[in-house]
Scaffold this motif. Structure first.
Motif, PDB file in Angstrom:
ATOM      1  N   HIS F 263       0.837  -1.207   0.000  1.00  0.00           N
ATOM      2  CA  HIS F 263       0.000   0.000   0.000  1.00  0.00           C
ATOM      3  C   HIS F 263       0.870   1.256   0.000  1.00  0.00           C
ATOM      4  O   HIS F 263       0.520   2.263  -0.636  1.00  0.00           O
ATOM      5  CB  HIS F 263      -0.924  -0.021   1.222  1.00  0.00           C
ATOM      6  CG  HIS F 263      -1.822   1.170   1.306  1.00  0.00           C
ATOM      7  ND1 HIS F 263      -2.827   1.407   0.403  1.00  0.00           N
ATOM      8  CD2 HIS F 263      -1.853   2.213   2.175  1.00  0.00           C
ATOM      9  CE1 HIS F 263      -3.439   2.537   0.715  1.00  0.00           C
ATOM     10  NE2 HIS F 263      -2.867   3.046   1.788  1.00  0.00           N
ATOM     11  N   LEU F 266       2.020   1.652  -3.584  1.00  0.00           N
ATOM     12  CA  LEU F 266       0.928   1.949  -4.523  1.00  0.00           C
ATOM     13  C   LEU F 266       0.341   3.338  -4.320  1.00  0.00           C
ATOM     14  O   LEU F 266      -0.102   3.979  -5.267  1.00  0.00           O
ATOM     15  CB  LEU F 266      -0.176   0.897  -4.376  1.00  0.00           C
ATOM     16  CG  LEU F 266       0.218  -0.533  -4.790  1.00  0.00           C
ATOM     17  CD1 LEU F 266      -0.880  -1.511  -4.402  1.00  0.00           C
ATOM     18  CD2 LEU F 266       0.505  -0.622  -6.282  1.00  0.00           C
ATOM     19  N   GLY F 270      -0.156   9.709  -3.928  1.00  0.00           N
ATOM     20  CA  GLY F 270      -1.134  10.481  -3.167  1.00  0.00           C
ATOM     21  C   GLY F 270      -2.528  10.584  -3.744  1.00  0.00           C
ATOM     22  O   GLY F 270      -3.494  10.717  -3.014  1.00  0.00           O
ATOM     23  N   LEU F 272      -5.289   9.442  -7.203  1.00  0.00           N
ATOM     24  CA  LEU F 272      -5.503   8.655  -8.415  1.00  0.00           C
ATOM     25  C   LEU F 272      -4.986   9.399  -9.639  1.00  0.00           C
ATOM     26  O   LEU F 272      -4.312   8.829 -10.490  1.00  0.00           O
ATOM     27  CB  LEU F 272      -6.987   8.338  -8.587  1.00  0.00           C
ATOM     28  CG  LEU F 272      -7.684   7.584  -7.454  1.00  0.00           C
ATOM     29  CD1 LEU F 272      -9.091   7.178  -7.877  1.00  0.00           C
ATOM     30  CD2 LEU F 272      -6.907   6.358  -7.024  1.00  0.00           C
ATOM     31  N   ALA F 275      -1.611   8.812 -10.752  1.00  0.00           N
ATOM     32  CA  ALA F 275      -1.290   7.444 -11.158  1.00  0.00           C
ATOM     33  C   ALA F 275      -1.144   6.461  -9.994  1.00  0.00           C
ATOM     34  O   ALA F 275      -0.720   5.329 -10.201  1.00  0.00           O
ATOM     35  CB  ALA F 275      -0.047   7.392 -12.037  1.00  0.00           C
ATOM     36  N   PRO F 277      -2.948   3.846  -7.908  1.00  0.00           N
ATOM     37  CA  PRO F 277      -4.246   3.160  -8.035  1.00  0.00           C
ATOM     38  C   PRO F 277      -5.075   3.173  -6.755  1.00  0.00           C
ATOM     39  O   PRO F 277      -6.256   2.877  -6.801  1.00  0.00           O
ATOM     40  CB  PRO F 277      -3.855   1.735  -8.430  1.00  0.00           C
ATOM     41  CG  PRO F 277      -2.438   1.577  -7.991  1.00  0.00           C
ATOM     42  CD  PRO F 277      -1.811   2.934  -8.041  1.00  0.00           C
ATOM     43  N   VAL F 278      -4.450   3.496  -5.625  1.00  0.00           N
ATOM     44  CA  VAL F 278      -5.203   3.693  -4.375  1.00  0.00           C
ATOM     45  C   VAL F 278      -4.670   4.935  -3.670  1.00  0.00           C
ATOM     46  O   VAL F 278      -3.517   5.309  -3.837  1.00  0.00           O
ATOM     47  CB  VAL F 278      -5.088   2.475  -3.408  1.00  0.00           C
ATOM     48  CG1 VAL F 278      -5.942   1.306  -3.871  1.00  0.00           C
ATOM     49  CG2 VAL F 278      -3.638   2.035  -3.259  1.00  0.00           C
ATOM     50  N   VAL F 279      -5.526   5.582  -2.885  1.00  0.00           N
ATOM     51  CA  VAL F 279      -5.091   6.751  -2.124  1.00  0.00           C
ATOM     52  C   VAL F 279      -4.562   6.301  -0.766  1.00  0.00           C
ATOM     53  O   VAL F 279      -4.901   5.216  -0.298  1.00  0.00           O
ATOM     54  CB  VAL F 279      -6.254   7.752  -1.930  1.00  0.00           C
ATOM     55  CG1 VAL F 279      -6.619   8.382  -3.266  1.00  0.00           C
ATOM     56  CG2 VAL F 279      -7.452   7.096  -1.285  1.00  0.00           C
ATOM     57  N   PRO F 280      -3.724   7.115  -0.104  1.00  0.00           N
ATOM     58  CA  PRO F 280      -3.173   6.729   1.191  1.00  0.00           C
ATOM     59  C   PRO F 280      -4.273   6.494   2.223  1.00  0.00           C
ATOM     60  O   PRO F 280      -5.129   7.358   2.425  1.00  0.00           O
ATOM     61  CB  PRO F 280      -2.319   7.934   1.587  1.00  0.00           C
ATOM     62  CG  PRO F 280      -1.960   8.597   0.304  1.00  0.00           C
ATOM     63  CD  PRO F 280      -3.173   8.399  -0.574  1.00  0.00           C
ATOM     64  N   GLN F 281      -4.249   5.330   2.858  1.00  0.00           N
ATOM     65  CA  GLN F 281      -5.268   4.989   3.853  1.00  0.00           C
ATOM     66  C   GLN F 281      -4.663   4.643   5.202  1.00  0.00           C
ATOM     67  O   GLN F 281      -5.387   4.348   6.140  1.00  0.00           O
ATOM     68  CB  GLN F 281      -6.127   3.820   3.331  1.00  0.00           C
ATOM     69  CG  GLN F 281      -6.979   4.203   2.118  1.00  0.00           C
ATOM     70  CD  GLN F 281      -7.437   2.999   1.303  1.00  0.00           C
ATOM     71  OE1 GLN F 281      -8.052   2.088   1.831  1.00  0.00           O
ATOM     72  NE2 GLN F 281      -7.106   2.983   0.033  1.00  0.00           N
TER      73      GLN F 281
END
Lengths: 334, 334, 334, 334, 334, 334
Positions: F263, F266, F270, F272, F275, F277-281
């Motif tokens: 994560h 990916l 920061g 979408l 580029a 594919p997921v935002v920081p969670q």
């Protein structure tokens, strides 16, 4: 008159005056206590008018009703003010409701704001000491003088100690502005060591004052809200005005230095869409922006994790402001 | 010392000092004339160094070369300054080129900016009279006093008379700021009659000062460019500072009125993305925004139509700033 | 048959037929009155089916229930139609609820739409007179003929008189379309005087018809909603079709003039994202767009201020459509 | 008069009249040939005026100059018209340049458009036969009648045969509109089999006419450009008008069917930002949109790959319109 | 041990084990039945703690309360697990509520997931047969081998059969992933026939695996939700990893082919904003993207129409995800 | 065989083999030297074919022409390869041009990449030592093992030492990836001390590998360009694959830890749109993102200031990538 008086609320005496909090109001209890008035509404039921209130403190909120002398009660206090009420706890639709017999506006020295609003973990005065200590490290004489003018503005400093860092999202607590400011300073100090082109004194001064406009942008009378200035000017322009007025008082303050410092305040949100009227155009500005973002987000994530993490729950509720769930982590092993 | 001197350029004497313009430079002609220095570059050709310049005035631009004493020539003047050159017109690659024998920086009282920059059709002083006449209609005593303080700031007013309304797009001409301001006032006056909730004096004052920051945001030394202040603060914040400093001098200026006036300046671009740090939140602000937009666009369209319309051409060239072609109209019937 | 009949509702007779409005329905009251049917739903409670309705008029809305003959009652009227009901007011969960004994669809001549929908302050016919007076000022013979064809389309004109200017946001009232149209004309008239390249007749004609498609885009049968045409085509294309069909009837209407007029209709929302299939490319189009925006926003702000301003409240509730609070102003001094 | 004559260009006689193409113009060659006039400009060199032209055909473009009788030559033809020139090929700055002695406008029956513009691989008439064959499959009588009215409009159909599918991006060739239309029909036919709620006749009719407005939106006189109608109305509204006028001629055409068909035309670009005034709201509309997108992009990718793929080159040049490189594939094995 | 056992739920035995569904729970009924546990919360009322649950199955959801042994009950099962409860139906605030006397976690072979989640119309095994039949048509030996490796991964295939195509929007049902995959394959097959540059085997393989990451991205334990992997990696990257690991096992799999296949998975959402880390750069990728979009939207529209169309209702409720109403169609004629 | 040989270029011998650089090529000079082939094109002039080349090294680029044996010359080398040429410097249109008599592909051990590409200031091996030292601080055994596997992958590490951090914008130099990685680690180390919820080992590991995919995304054969993998997968997914394959080799690597580490890779861009594919969670992800941004922007600003700052120039040229000018600072006082 002491400084504390002049800003209206009793700061010195830190003894809690409230003994009963909203979370403790059980049906049947008789109550004589201070609350903040959050909402008030005149309503009518079967031809009889009544006054519906929402009262609160830092532990929660509760509905309340008044049936007698409602016009006088209605005019007694404005939303956001502190009131003293006498009454007892009933239930309505299975939720506790306070039936109020008497209500009057609280006097300023009867209440302590900290009973009504969340606050920073560290003591305000310790945070403020840190703030002053950073100023001691500034060598540029004009920037030093500017920061001293701030320190000498006692009424401003009293507000600074208690100002929140935000309304809803990050550092939304009394003292939050100082907490946030000090962490941003800390990241900027690191960056100043890493990038040789950085003017360290300028960057640190910018970090110290970047959010200073928030002092005038949030009201903390009972609960956090925007002031008229916060809405009509925004905290960025408020801060710029505040610094401009101080700079006007310093003879010979270099024009170029003034522009670069104001640029730090104005551009620190990073993008026009984020309400910065200019984008970062100096290396100090681009560093300050990301230091600000990092601390704001890290604090918001921390706050969500700390308040929502319970056993068996790995994900936060949906966070509207940033359109995502936040990972709360695995359960601790026993 | 006269005011004109203090702002650097000879304003009073309106006689044209230039007699020869770029558009008239035919091969073979001997030239001794003033131009603005637009570019300079040291180059080398077959081992010999030379200085390549671009010179200009309000009629166009021309390349120039210097082969002798190039170091001294290079240091003689900065880009944006006025120079006096002596030389003759040759051709290079079939285009006229000025071979320069002598070059020196112009003295301030030798040249008149209006020879070098496009200007408004109406005389600056007539436009300024209109500006002052609008002020006479303001009845609110605080707003009136504020506007009078502006009028009394003679050096500011001299700059105002000549300031352009923009760098590239609309009102990009000396006097353009006054032209634009007066048209926006005019539309707002109409709106004040149409919408009963509007505070007319506030709206008109806002219209008069909404772009006043542009005075400090554009340099007009030879050609239009942004100043450091224009880039680091932006014209919106510059204007807000300027008005804030004047208001600070007026005892008893109502806080609420000050906020609402500043809000007009700050929000007049209408959206955060357009560099307004706050969006319009009062009825005056929303009207001022659209009045400003209407005049800016109508002037830009007019300028494009007037400069591009020729017989048989119904459409402008592609206008990058707004991503479209503009309709120039059918040919006039003979 | 009179025109009014042909559009279905009794316009001429302006005497109010309703005597009892939703806001007056107190528990215990017996009621025989007309309402608009806003929702209907068949539900079941402990095995017994009942019909739940929402009824309304221009003063508000109320829930209602029917327990007997519910199938017949369900088929009696569609949502959006007027009904006459007989029953009495009970309370349910402490809110008034109408228990209905009888319900039937209203006949067209029994009710007057103005009892059910908000309407403009000025009389429709006076607004329409103004509309016709503007047409008299048009000199271009083709545009004049086009506008006369509209005037001659009596059924269209009857709809025009009552059409709202919007569904939710601005001019959402009977007659609102005319009010909006006339103010846009007024701003355009001012602009035509200010900008010399403007074709005044074209601009004013465009202002008169820019929103004419709204006549077919909103239904006003009881409450405002989109028609199928409003959803599937949008009011811009509806208006363009309407004008195209009229132009087809005018022999020799210049192709170029037709394109430029349609362009005003099509581009008046200013941006593709705002549902305009083309952006403004003529000077008339860019002026019409901002005139339209200014009046729409000024009306929306005015409406919010007028309906929300109460003593002690300086800010409106959050306005979702434009993502901001609106400043309601200081309290009037007594 | 034959149909072909009435649209101005000689279609029947498909023999190529041009024998010499731009790509064959070597220095020294004498030339008497037809070209399309792409640009013209009056210029001056050392006091002598001359006319500079750009001439072209489907193989490329070349500069040309005229020194004598330039005023008469200038007025002889407009940009976009065909001209016959006599002259010989010189070189200028190492590029071939045509020195023109005589120039006159071409007569319509002297030239064949296909010599000047790229065209589809399949014969126009075969493509058109396919188009008509699709119409035969429509069973809904109103839609069938509508399509027959199109077929009966011979002048429209002649334009349809040659219309390009776009100006720059996809199907930018004579006959491209028919090619695109037939592929979209083909994808929609597949979808109609896959999704049971689809009204097949409506979807196929929508596919057949979705881009019909392009006939009036592009001029093909010498090279592809937008018409005034293409710019001021856009091809979507042009197409809607065209279909609306045909529907007006069909007595009893169901209102609901007309709205749903127009909705297909209006929404086929899928988003407001793509110039559709409404977004797809029916299942047929959402399918048509993606079928249109798929064919447009697949054709554009195919065109780029076919024209740019050479040995050793795996990636296209940067494609500005879609902000990416396109993969051209590995080299074929020998 | 059979495959079905290893994935935890009894797939083979398709007999329904549940006899009572939420929609049938009438007040007074005694209940002993399986439900999925959707929420659980410890609450307190007048000093007494109780456990509040939400239970559900594929027919709906119902509130439930437990008063005794609540700590043990609380720890018995996690949200998302199946439970068996014994109790009876009461009413609370006029809604049915289940008073639970006993609760225990269900054993895996006691329940059948299809009772708790919506599922595809066609049988999973028939859909899977179709999937395998498509694989038989692949001729490229490397792609064929890759797909065979998938087929040989029995545990993966069992999950594939039941995986939903989405959580909320399209194909949100057991088996939905296979349904969606097969339709996308079908559209791509058509496109492969239409565009000569397409590598058919590559495109069809891409269509077969483009959403394979969804198998690991959604949990189907009782109701659809994202897994940690679905949230932290996203289904696109999950799918890419899955395919990458299989390719690693195939000796000599061409590097170029691997990149182009992964590119299909990674770019199939079409835009960065849609969570694709790269945009389509090959002709196969651009086709796959639109095939995917067409089927997703057509299914979502179909689902809304089928579930919302009732007599007299022509428009769906507002669909938040795509910001529009959807046209449900005219009523069928009787 | 040494490692250096296996990656193709002679790294050990750091003696410069080139003695003549592009910037030194004066007209008349005879040249026998290595260059990188940047472009090649077959052209024709007056019937004679010739080969036009662009040659370069780290000091600049120059045009070159070959007139003899052009087919053999054309096939001798591909764009991006090193060539040895013999010829002499002429001028063409006043610019130097290399007339090439002989050309051959360079052998790998004849040239040193550092002559052709810009490189980091610090020695690669010292940077790599720092990288390894960070790894020593990791205590989590799984993360430590993962990082050791990277270290043990000698061929990967050799590429890592030289990999650039970007193509155009930040750290676009050999060794730039290591420089960037170490600074991001440094900022993250600071953050780990400041925020108590941060898992320090996870964050630092994420910082170390967040851009590792860039090793496979950029080619450094002569000049920086994207590889096919860089374009078709993107550096984020490349990095994720690389780490996934290593993790597959570590028995018992916790699933949860693997997801959280991936994560970080990916989501590190920061958004979408950037580029990811997921935002920081996770809190680590949000910190890594801003650390990455801060260093990337600070390096880019530093590079622009260092390369563009000259006396009298306060502002950079327009920077397209970020749509702004950058402030270069006042001139140093002498």
């Amino acid at each position: 008159m002491s400084v504390a008086k002049s800003v209206g609320w009793n700061i010195e005496s830190m003894q809690k005056m409230k003994t009963l909090f909203v979370k403790d109001l059980k049906p049947g209890l008789e109550v004589t206590e201070f609350f903040v008035l959050r909402k008030k509404e005149l309503k009518e039921y079967n031809g009889q008018r009544f006054l519906k209130l929402e009262l609160g403190d830092r532990s929660g909120r509760i509905d309340a009703v008044i049936w007698d002398d409602i016009d006088q009660a209605h005019d007694e206090a404005q939303v956001g003010e502190m009131v003293k009420v006498k009454g007892w706890v009933t239930t309505y639709k299975e939720l506790p409701q306070l039936k109020v017999d008497k209500i009057r506006k609280a006097k300023k020295d009867e209440v302590d704001l900290v009973d009504f609003l969340p606050q920073a973990e560290r003591d305000f005065n310790l945070l403020y000491d840190d703030f002053k200590n950073v100023i001691l490290t500034i060598e540029n004489s004009y920037l030093k003088r500017l920061l001293e003018l701030l320190i000498e503005d006692l009424s401003l400093m009293e507000k600074l100690k208690r100002a929140p860092g935000g309304k809803l999202w990050h550092h939304a607590r009394l003292g939050g502005l100082l907490e946030h400011t000090l962490k941003v300073v800390s990241i900027c100090e690191k960056a100043a060591q890493m990038y040789d082109l950085v003017d360290r004194d300028l960057l640190i001064t910018g970090a110290l004052v970047h959010d200073i406009g928030k002092i005038n942008s949030y009201s903390t009378d009972g609960f956090f809200d925007y002031t008229d200035e916060g809405r009509l000017l925004g905290h960025i322009v408020s801060g710029n005005e505040l610094i401009d007025r101080k700079i006007q008082k310093i003879s010979g303050f270099p024009q170029d230095l003034a522009l670069r410092l104001k640029h730090l305040i104005l551009s620190h949100q990073g993008q026009l869409e984020q309400a910065s009227p200019v984008v970062p155009q100096t290396i100090e500005a681009v560093i300050l922006h990301y230091a600000d973002e990092m601390d704001a987000k890290a604090d918001a994530f921390s706050h969500i994790i700390k308040t929502q993490k319970i056993k068996g729950k790995k994900w936060s509720d949906w966070v509207h402001l940033i359109n995502r769930f936040i990972y709360l982590g695995e359960d601790e092993e026993d």
